[in-house]
Scaffold this active site. Structure first.
Site, short mmCIF file in Angstrom:
data_model
loop_
_atom_site.label_atom_id
_atom_site.label_comp_id
_atom_site.label_asym_id
_atom_site.label_seq_id
_atom_site.Cartn_x
_atom_site.Cartn_y
_atom_site.Cartn_z
N CYS A 1 1.24 38.74 27.19
CA CYS A 1 2.05 38.32 26.04
C CYS A 1 3.24 39.24 25.81
CB CYS A 1 1.19 38.31 24.77
SG CYS A 1 -0.17 37.13 24.82
N GLU B 1 -1.97 29.67 17.05
CA GLU B 1 -1.37 29.70 18.38
C GLU B 1 -2.27 29.00 19.38
OE1 GLU B 1 1.44 33.68 18.60
OE2 GLU B 1 -0.54 33.74 19.51
N HIS C 1 10.34 22.96 20.39
CA HIS C 1 11.04 22.94 21.68
C HIS C 1 12.21 23.91 21.68
CE1 HIS C 1 8.55 19.49 22.55
NE2 HIS C 1 9.00 19.49 23.79
#
Length: 200
Positions: free
Chosen positions: A23, A136, A68
């Site tokens: 990450c 998440e 997006h």
């Protein structure tokens, strides 16, 4: 009384300084889910806390602005920031590191402002965003509560200009002043008409 609405968006980011190197060192993405909880002290003329359709307007527009898109911390190197700005139409520049906890605080901050600046016309009660959950993954979420905005540490992370949106995102807003209205000093910005058909 509390109601909940679920929103979704897909985005990429890097979470610097965390223990997971996957990450911290790589651009990666998530299918985010955002749960928004609204509390009221009474029901409106339709016996609703707030019509869910009204939550599909300004709140939806704000959350959709993150969809997006690549989100990046403004502490990234100038080279990295230029690369994103030159090669992505949709991006969001943030003044905070991009953890689920930060997203939860940020959404709570701005959605609270949107609700406070909204004028409803169906005898709604006193409304407030009581909490926001950001998922998440399916395995965990971060949740921010209204009281967190009074905590000096949390409060230091979010402010009127903690996010900025690319022109590619802004171009899809029906109102070009949408974000300015959210952070402006105007107390009433978003007006919602009374439903046409009312039974006394």
């Amino acid at each position: 009384m509390v109601i909940r609405r679920l929103y979704k968006f897909c985005a990429s980011h890097v979470v610097r300084n965390c223990s997971s190197l996957k990450c911290a060192q790589n651009i990666h993405g998530h299918n985010y889910e955002v749960e928004v909880f609204i509390e009221t002290n009474r029901l409106d003329n339709a016996n609703m806390a707030l019509d869910f359709g009204l939550m599909q307007q300004e709140m939806q527009t704000f959350i959709d602005s993150f969809d997006h898109a690549h989100h990046f911390w403004d502490k990234e190197s100038p080279e990295f920031q230029r690369f994103i700005e030159n090669h992505c139409v949709r991006y969001v520049k943030c003044s905070f590191n991009l953890s689920a906890e930060s997203y939860a605080l940020m959404f709570l901050y701005y959605l609270t402002k949107i609700l406070q600046k909204s004028v409803f016309s169906n005898n709604e009660g006193e409304l407030k965003v009581s909490s926001v959950r950001v998922h998440e993954t399916k395995n965990g979420y971060a949740e921010s509560f209204l009281k967190d905005l009074e905590n000096p540490h949390f409060k230091s992370l979010v402010h009127d200009h903690c996010v900025s949106f690319s022109q590619g995102i802004q171009s899809l807003w029906h109102d070009k002043d949408f974000f300015h209205k959210i952070i402006s000093d105007e107390k009433q910005c978003f007006f919602h008409a009374k439903p046409l058909h009312q039974i006394p």
